[in-house]
Design a protein around this motif. Sequence first.
Motif, PDB file in Angstrom:
ATOM      1  N   ARG A  38       0.847  -1.198   0.000  1.00 53.45           N
ATOM      2  CA  ARG A  38       0.000   0.000   0.000  1.00 53.45           C
ATOM      3  C   ARG A  38       0.877   1.241   0.000  1.00 53.45           C
ATOM      4  O   ARG A  38       2.027   1.217   0.446  1.00 53.45           O
ATOM      5  CB  ARG A  38      -0.944   0.010   1.199  1.00 53.45           C
ATOM      6  N   GLN A  39       0.285   2.313  -0.507  1.00 56.77           N
ATOM      7  CA  GLN A  39       0.994   3.587  -0.546  1.00 56.77           C
ATOM      8  C   GLN A  39       0.028   4.696  -0.201  1.00 56.77           C
ATOM      9  O   GLN A  39      -0.966   4.915  -0.905  1.00 56.77           O
ATOM     10  CB  GLN A  39       1.625   3.824  -1.912  1.00 56.77           C
ATOM     11  N   ALA A  40       0.328   5.387   0.879  1.00 56.59           N
ATOM     12  CA  ALA A  40      -0.462   6.542   1.299  1.00 56.59           C
ATOM     13  C   ALA A  40       0.150   7.804   0.695  1.00 56.59           C
ATOM     14  O   ALA A  40       1.347   7.823   0.356  1.00 56.59           O
ATOM     15  CB  ALA A  40      -0.484   6.633   2.815  1.00 56.59           C
ATOM     16  N   PRO A  41      -0.632   8.876   0.566  1.00 57.56           N
ATOM     17  CA  PRO A  41      -0.112  10.122  -0.006  1.00 57.56           C
ATOM     18  C   PRO A  41       1.119  10.610   0.741  1.00 57.56           C
ATOM     19  O   PRO A  41       1.119  10.684   1.977  1.00 57.56           O
ATOM     20  CB  PRO A  41      -1.277  11.092   0.148  1.00 57.56           C
ATOM     21  N   ARG A  45       5.819   3.279  -0.725  1.00 51.02           N
ATOM     22  CA  ARG A  45       5.052   2.050  -0.776  1.00 51.02           C
ATOM     23  C   ARG A  45       5.552   1.100   0.312  1.00 51.02           C
ATOM     24  O   ARG A  45       6.753   0.932   0.483  1.00 51.02           O
ATOM     25  CB  ARG A  45       5.186   1.413  -2.163  1.00 51.02           C
ATOM     26  N   GLU A  46       4.620   0.481   1.025  1.00 49.39           N
ATOM     27  CA  GLU A  46       5.011  -0.389   2.120  1.00 49.39           C
ATOM     28  C   GLU A  46       4.365  -1.764   2.005  1.00 49.39           C
ATOM     29  O   GLU A  46       3.256  -1.904   1.482  1.00 49.39           O
ATOM     30  CB  GLU A  46       4.648   0.230   3.473  1.00 49.39           C
ATOM     31  N   ALA A  92      -5.047   4.263   1.924  1.00 45.86           N
ATOM     32  CA  ALA A  92      -3.944   4.183   0.964  1.00 45.86           C
ATOM     33  C   ALA A  92      -4.466   3.577  -0.333  1.00 45.86           C
ATOM     34  O   ALA A  92      -5.599   3.078  -0.385  1.00 45.86           O
ATOM     35  CB  ALA A  92      -2.811   3.317   1.510  1.00 45.86           C
ATOM     36  N   VAL A  93      -3.628   3.615  -1.344  1.00 47.45           N
ATOM     37  CA  VAL A  93      -3.864   2.821  -2.545  1.00 47.45           C
ATOM     38  C   VAL A  93      -3.204   1.464  -2.303  1.00 47.45           C
ATOM     39  O   VAL A  93      -2.032   1.401  -1.928  1.00 47.45           O
ATOM     40  CB  VAL A  93      -3.277   3.490  -3.799  1.00 47.45           C
ATOM     41  N   TYR A  94      -3.975   0.414  -2.509  1.00 51.86           N
ATOM     42  CA  TYR A  94      -3.491  -0.943  -2.271  1.00 51.86           C
ATOM     43  C   TYR A  94      -3.176  -1.614  -3.609  1.00 51.86           C
ATOM     44  O   TYR A  94      -3.980  -1.572  -4.546  1.00 51.86           O
ATOM     45  CB  TYR A  94      -4.533  -1.746  -1.507  1.00 51.86           C
ATOM     46  N   TYR A  95      -2.004  -2.235  -3.653  1.00 46.97           N
ATOM     47  CA  TYR A  95      -1.531  -2.897  -4.863  1.00 46.97           C
ATOM     48  C   TYR A  95      -1.269  -4.370  -4.587  1.00 46.97           C
ATOM     49  O   TYR A  95      -0.701  -4.712  -3.545  1.00 46.97           O
ATOM     50  CB  TYR A  95      -0.215  -2.281  -5.334  1.00 46.97           C
ATOM     51  N   CYS A  96      -1.634  -5.213  -5.528  1.00 48.58           N
ATOM     52  CA  CYS A  96      -1.166  -6.593  -5.450  1.00 48.58           C
ATOM     53  C   CYS A  96       0.007  -6.749  -6.407  1.00 48.58           C
ATOM     54  O   CYS A  96       0.157  -5.979  -7.371  1.00 48.58           O
ATOM     55  CB  CYS A  96      -2.270  -7.598  -5.780  1.00 48.58           C
ATOM     56  N   ALA A  97       0.847  -7.731  -6.115  1.00 48.98           N
ATOM     57  CA  ALA A  97       2.048  -7.930  -6.901  1.00 48.98           C
ATOM     58  C   ALA A  97       2.418  -9.407  -6.914  1.00 48.98           C
ATOM     59  O   ALA A  97       2.119 -10.139  -5.966  1.00 48.98           O
ATOM     60  CB  ALA A  97       3.194  -7.095  -6.339  1.00 48.98           C
TER      61      ALA A  97
END
Length: 125
Positions: A38-41, A45-46, A92-97
Amino acid sequence: QVQLVESGGGLVQAGGSLRLSCAASGRTFSSYAMGWFRQAPGKEREFVAAISWLGGNLYYADSVKGRFTISRDNAKNTVYLQMNTLKPEDTAVYYCARAAKIGAVGLGANEYDYWGQGTQVTVSS
């Protein structure tokens, strides 16, 4: 080429729940570990959570341990993130990878090579 598509984000009140999904294309999904970040403004990215290729090993960031659960369904080429007891700081914006190497599970973003477009999660206080 691998494509990852996240869904399930949205606006929720503190204490609520959301379930994120990440659908993957390709026939080798079950050979790779998957992760959520996730990445908050204004922040980097964490790492949030990761799951091994068969789902037997799970990893979580301390900040979400006990509240979030990662799972996968290899028959559906999908990985999930169940998020309970959400807090405003989870916004946050959540990303899968997808992990870069077969069989390897990493906690760093540089250990993943394919990423989704992200889904916004907003938790109001």
